[in-house]
Design an enzyme around this catalytic site. Structure first.
Site, short mmCIF file in Angstrom:
data_model
loop_
_atom_site.label_atom_id
_atom_site.label_comp_id
_atom_site.label_asym_id
_atom_site.label_seq_id
_atom_site.Cartn_x
_atom_site.Cartn_y
_atom_site.Cartn_z
N LYS A 15 0.82 -1.22 0.00
CA LYS A 15 0.00 0.00 0.00
C LYS A 15 0.85 1.27 0.00
O LYS A 15 0.59 2.19 -0.76
CB LYS A 15 -0.89 0.07 1.25
CG LYS A 15 -1.89 -1.04 1.41
CD LYS A 15 -2.79 -0.78 2.63
CE LYS A 15 -2.06 -0.69 3.95
NZ LYS A 15 -1.46 -1.96 4.42
N ARG A 89 -8.83 1.80 9.62
CA ARG A 89 -8.46 0.43 9.96
C ARG A 89 -9.49 -0.24 10.87
O ARG A 89 -9.32 -1.41 11.20
CB ARG A 89 -7.12 0.42 10.66
CG ARG A 89 -5.93 0.05 9.77
CD ARG A 89 -4.72 0.15 10.64
NE ARG A 89 -3.57 -0.61 10.32
CZ ARG A 89 -2.48 -0.13 9.73
NH1 ARG A 89 -2.47 1.08 9.25
NH2 ARG A 89 -1.42 -0.88 9.62
N ARG A 128 11.65 -6.57 4.59
CA ARG A 128 11.68 -5.14 4.91
C ARG A 128 12.38 -4.90 6.25
O ARG A 128 13.03 -3.88 6.45
CB ARG A 128 10.25 -4.59 4.94
CG ARG A 128 10.20 -3.09 5.04
CD ARG A 128 8.79 -2.57 4.86
NE ARG A 128 7.95 -2.86 6.01
CZ ARG A 128 6.66 -2.56 6.09
NH1 ARG A 128 6.06 -1.99 5.06
NH2 ARG A 128 5.95 -2.84 7.16
N ARG A 134 12.52 -1.52 10.58
CA ARG A 134 11.33 -1.11 11.35
C ARG A 134 11.15 -2.02 12.54
O ARG A 134 11.17 -3.23 12.42
CB ARG A 134 10.10 -1.17 10.44
CG ARG A 134 9.63 0.19 9.99
CD ARG A 134 8.46 0.10 9.07
NE ARG A 134 7.25 -0.38 9.73
CZ ARG A 134 6.03 -0.28 9.20
NH1 ARG A 134 5.89 0.27 8.01
NH2 ARG A 134 4.97 -0.74 9.83
N ARG A 145 0.08 -8.23 13.95
CA ARG A 145 -0.50 -7.26 13.01
C ARG A 145 -1.47 -7.94 12.04
O ARG A 145 -2.49 -7.37 11.66
CB ARG A 145 0.63 -6.55 12.24
CG ARG A 145 1.36 -5.55 13.13
CD ARG A 145 2.73 -5.20 12.62
NE ARG A 145 2.72 -4.48 11.38
CZ ARG A 145 3.75 -4.44 10.54
NH1 ARG A 145 4.87 -5.08 10.82
NH2 ARG A 145 3.66 -3.74 9.43
P1 AMP Z 1 1.53 0.95 9.05
O1 AMP Z 1 2.75 1.74 8.73
O2 AMP Z 1 0.31 1.46 8.32
O3 AMP Z 1 1.73 -0.53 8.88
O4 AMP Z 1 1.22 1.18 10.60
C1 AMP Z 1 2.14 0.80 11.60
C2 AMP Z 1 1.45 0.74 12.96
O5 AMP Z 1 0.91 2.03 13.30
C3 AMP Z 1 0.26 -0.20 13.02
O6 AMP Z 1 0.64 -1.54 13.29
C4 AMP Z 1 -0.54 0.40 14.18
O7 AMP Z 1 0.06 0.10 15.42
C5 AMP Z 1 -0.35 1.89 13.94
N1 AMP Z 1 -1.39 2.45 13.05
C6 AMP Z 1 -1.20 3.01 11.81
N2 AMP Z 1 -2.36 3.41 11.27
C7 AMP Z 1 -3.32 3.11 12.19
C8 AMP Z 1 -4.73 3.28 12.22
N3 AMP Z 1 -5.41 3.84 11.18
N4 AMP Z 1 -5.40 2.85 13.32
C9 AMP Z 1 -4.76 2.31 14.37
N5 AMP Z 1 -3.43 2.11 14.41
C10 AMP Z 1 -2.70 2.51 13.33
#
Ligand code: AMP
Length: 190
Positions: A15, A89, A128, A134, A145
């Site tokens: 994404k 989400r 990654r 990360r 996740r």
């Molecule tokens: P991502 O980079 O989108 O994979 O997000 C990394 C982490 O940030 C996720 O595993 C959540 O802990 C938090 N996070 C990001 N976006 C959201 C969201 N819309 N709602 C809740 N937690 C989020």
């Protein structure tokens, strides 16, 4: 005219990569809640301190926090043209976003569901981990996740199917092929 695109899909589907490219080619702003949270963690803000353990555990940050971030970003844009990446989400986030879009007269161009089989997603995320380091790309957190995705985010697929906005994209191909499918789904191919 104010417009928005939503990227939906499990961790590792690609994404972020696709959203960045689409945003730059369409002249939209990419709004990644994950990137915003990581920037808070890196700067050591209060929000960052609160979010870090949750992110490292592979759990979702509370809706109120996420909605506060998104509300502030949208309020700062006079004529929003945004690509939401990793937001919404949860069902509560999706409903709140619907209200925001309506209030601010933002037209939803489409919800792109980018998917790939789970073993491929895990393989990419572990790769990654080596490249980007990360802290939430380790095997245990990845599993958490995926579970959060299945339980809390997957219901949004039906939510957006019902509104007719959902466009399913196979995330398994090469980055360029996936991008082409996205452009076709949105009807923005040059
Ligand atoms: P991502 O980079 O989108 O994979 O997000 C990394 C982490 O940030 C996720 O595993 C959540 O802990 C938090 N996070 C990001 N976006 C959201 C969201 N819309 N709602 C809740 N937690 C989020």
């Amino acid at each position: 005219m104010a417009e928005a695109v939503i990227f939906l899909g499990p961790p590792g589907a690609g994404k972020g990569t696709q959203a960045k490219r689409l945003a730059s080619e369409m002249g939209f702003k990419q709004l990644s809640t994950g990137d915003i949270l990581r920037s808070h963690v890196a700067r050591g803000t209060e929000l960052g301190k609160l979010a870090k353990p949750i992110m490292d555990a592979g759990k979702l940050v509370p809706d109120e926090i996420i909605l506060g971030l998104i509300g502030a970003e949208l309020a700062a844009m006079p004529d929003p043209k945004v690509i939401f990446d990793g937001f919404p989400r949860t069902l509560a986030q999706a409903e709140a976003l619907d209200r925001l879009l309506q209030e601010q007269h933002i037209r939803l161009l489409g919800v792109l569901l980018v998917t790939a089989p789970e073993d491929e997603l895990v393989r990419r995320l572990l790769g990654r981990a080596l490249e980007e380091g990360r802290s939430d790309d380790n095997e245990e957190t990845i599993r958490a996740r995926m579970t959060e995705y299945r339980q809390k985010t997957q219901p949004l697929v039906d939510y957006y199917k019902k509104t007719g906005s959902l466009k399913e994209i196979n995330g398994l191909g090469k980055v360029d092929e996936v991008y082409q499918a996205i452009q076709e789904a949105l009807g923005v191919r040059a």
